[in-house]
Write an enzyme that holds these catalytic residues in place. Structure first.
Site, short mmCIF file in Angstrom:
data_model
loop_
_atom_site.label_atom_id
_atom_site.label_comp_id
_atom_site.label_asym_id
_atom_site.label_seq_id
_atom_site.Cartn_x
_atom_site.Cartn_y
_atom_site.Cartn_z
CB SER A 73 -0.92 0.02 1.22
OG SER A 73 -1.65 -1.18 1.31
N1 SAH Z 1 -0.65 -4.79 4.22
C1 SAH Z 1 -0.03 -5.13 2.96
C2 SAH Z 1 -0.94 -4.76 1.80
C3 SAH Z 1 -1.06 -5.90 0.87
S1 SAH Z 1 -2.34 -5.87 -0.34
C4 SAH Z 1 1.36 -4.53 2.85
O1 SAH Z 1 1.78 -3.79 3.74
O2 SAH Z 1 2.08 -4.84 1.88
C5 SAH Z 1 -3.56 -6.89 0.43
C6 SAH Z 1 -3.19 -8.31 0.72
O3 SAH Z 1 -4.36 -8.94 1.26
C7 SAH Z 1 -2.79 -9.17 -0.47
O4 SAH Z 1 -1.55 -9.74 -0.24
C8 SAH Z 1 -3.89 -10.23 -0.56
O5 SAH Z 1 -3.42 -11.50 -0.98
C9 SAH Z 1 -4.38 -10.28 0.87
N2 SAH Z 1 -5.72 -10.82 1.08
C10 SAH Z 1 -6.83 -10.64 0.35
N3 SAH Z 1 -7.87 -11.28 0.91
C11 SAH Z 1 -7.41 -11.88 2.04
C12 SAH Z 1 -7.99 -12.69 3.05
N4 SAH Z 1 -9.30 -13.02 3.04
N5 SAH Z 1 -7.21 -13.12 4.06
C13 SAH Z 1 -5.88 -12.82 4.10
N6 SAH Z 1 -5.29 -12.05 3.16
C14 SAH Z 1 -6.03 -11.59 2.15
#
Ligand code: SAH
Length: 226
Positions: A73
């Site tokens: 993000s």
């Molecule tokens: N907090 C992260 C942002 C990653 S983008 C960072 O600092 O890099 C969001 C992430 O959520 C992705 O990796 C995606 O695979 C994950 N995601 C989506 N749905 C999810 C779920 N139900 N449970 C766990 N992870 C999930």
């Protein structure tokens, strides 16, 4: 004397110190005031959480692809969401969507313990090893559907959802401790709102809309369907 560590234990200057400092200034200029949050951003080498080919972009105020169609993000959003959790240092935090591990690393500096859930095995494994390399010891990464939370590990003082779902997953509300805060993006894919829920002492939920945002999908039982 060359190669000796200085008294702070840091291994000296890096070409990323300047860009990181400017990133933190941009985040502050854009409205994030919590000094603990700004300091946390200043201590995490964000480039180590993105693919090496993109290290030169790591300190721009943008999201960056991390593989598997996912993104780390935007720093400003990471900071604003961290600030909205109102952490003091003694909390147990649940993160849904580990991704690169960057948000978890920031939270590791702001709370006592962080439990983070990622649904994509490759990303969970990468994040785990990146956090190890950073020396972060108070974050646990689990593989699974974070929209169901971790009922046996809660209740949580704070919950952060970093993928966008149609609505706030009920299990997460149930796992929020009295006085706890949940922050995440919810609503239709093209028009998500950044929402904060506060659970009061008498079990009520107070909702605030903090702004507009655009996140990758929350995929799972209480997300967009697994
Ligand atoms: N907090 C992260 C942002 C990653 S983008 C960072 O600092 O890099 C969001 C992430 O959520 C992705 O990796 C995606 O695979 C994950 N995601 C989506 N749905 C999810 C779920 N139900 N449970 C766990 N992870 C999930």
């Amino acid at each position: 004397m060359s190669g000796m560590m200085n008294v702070t234990g840091s291994k000296g200057k890096s070409r990323y110190d300047g860009p990181r400092r400017r990133m933190v200034e941009t985040v502050a200029d854009n409205g994030v005031k919590d000094l603990r949050v700004l300091h946390a951003l200043d201590t995490i080498p964000r480039h180590l959480l993105v693919p090496e080919a993109l290290w030169d972009q790591a300190y721009k105020n943008t999201s960056i692809p991390i593989g598997e169609n996912q993104t780390i993000s935007q720093p400003e959003i990471v900071a604003a969401m961290s600030e909205a959790l109102e952490l003091k240092g003694d909390e147990l935090v649940l993160e849904v969507g580990t991704g690169s591990g960057y948000q978890a690393a920031v939270l590791s500096r702001l709370a006592d313990r962080v439990i983070s859930i990622e649904r994509i095995p490759k990303l969970a494994a990468k994040a785990r090893s990146a956090l190890d390399r950073l020396g972060v010891t108070n974050v646990v990464v689990h593989l699974g559907d974070g929209s169901q939370g971790r009922p046996n590990d809660g209740p949580f003082d704070a919950i952060i959802v970093t993928a966008g779902g149609p609505e706030i997953p009920k299990p997460l509300l149930e796992q929020l401790a009295p006085g706890g805060r949940l922050v995440g993006p919810f609503g239709p894919r093209e028009a998500q709102s950044l929402i904060r829920i506060r659970r009061t002492g008498d079990g009520e939920f107070k909702k605030e809309v903090l702004g507009k945002c655009r996140f990758v999908d929350l995929i799972g039982q209480h997300g967009w369907g697994g």
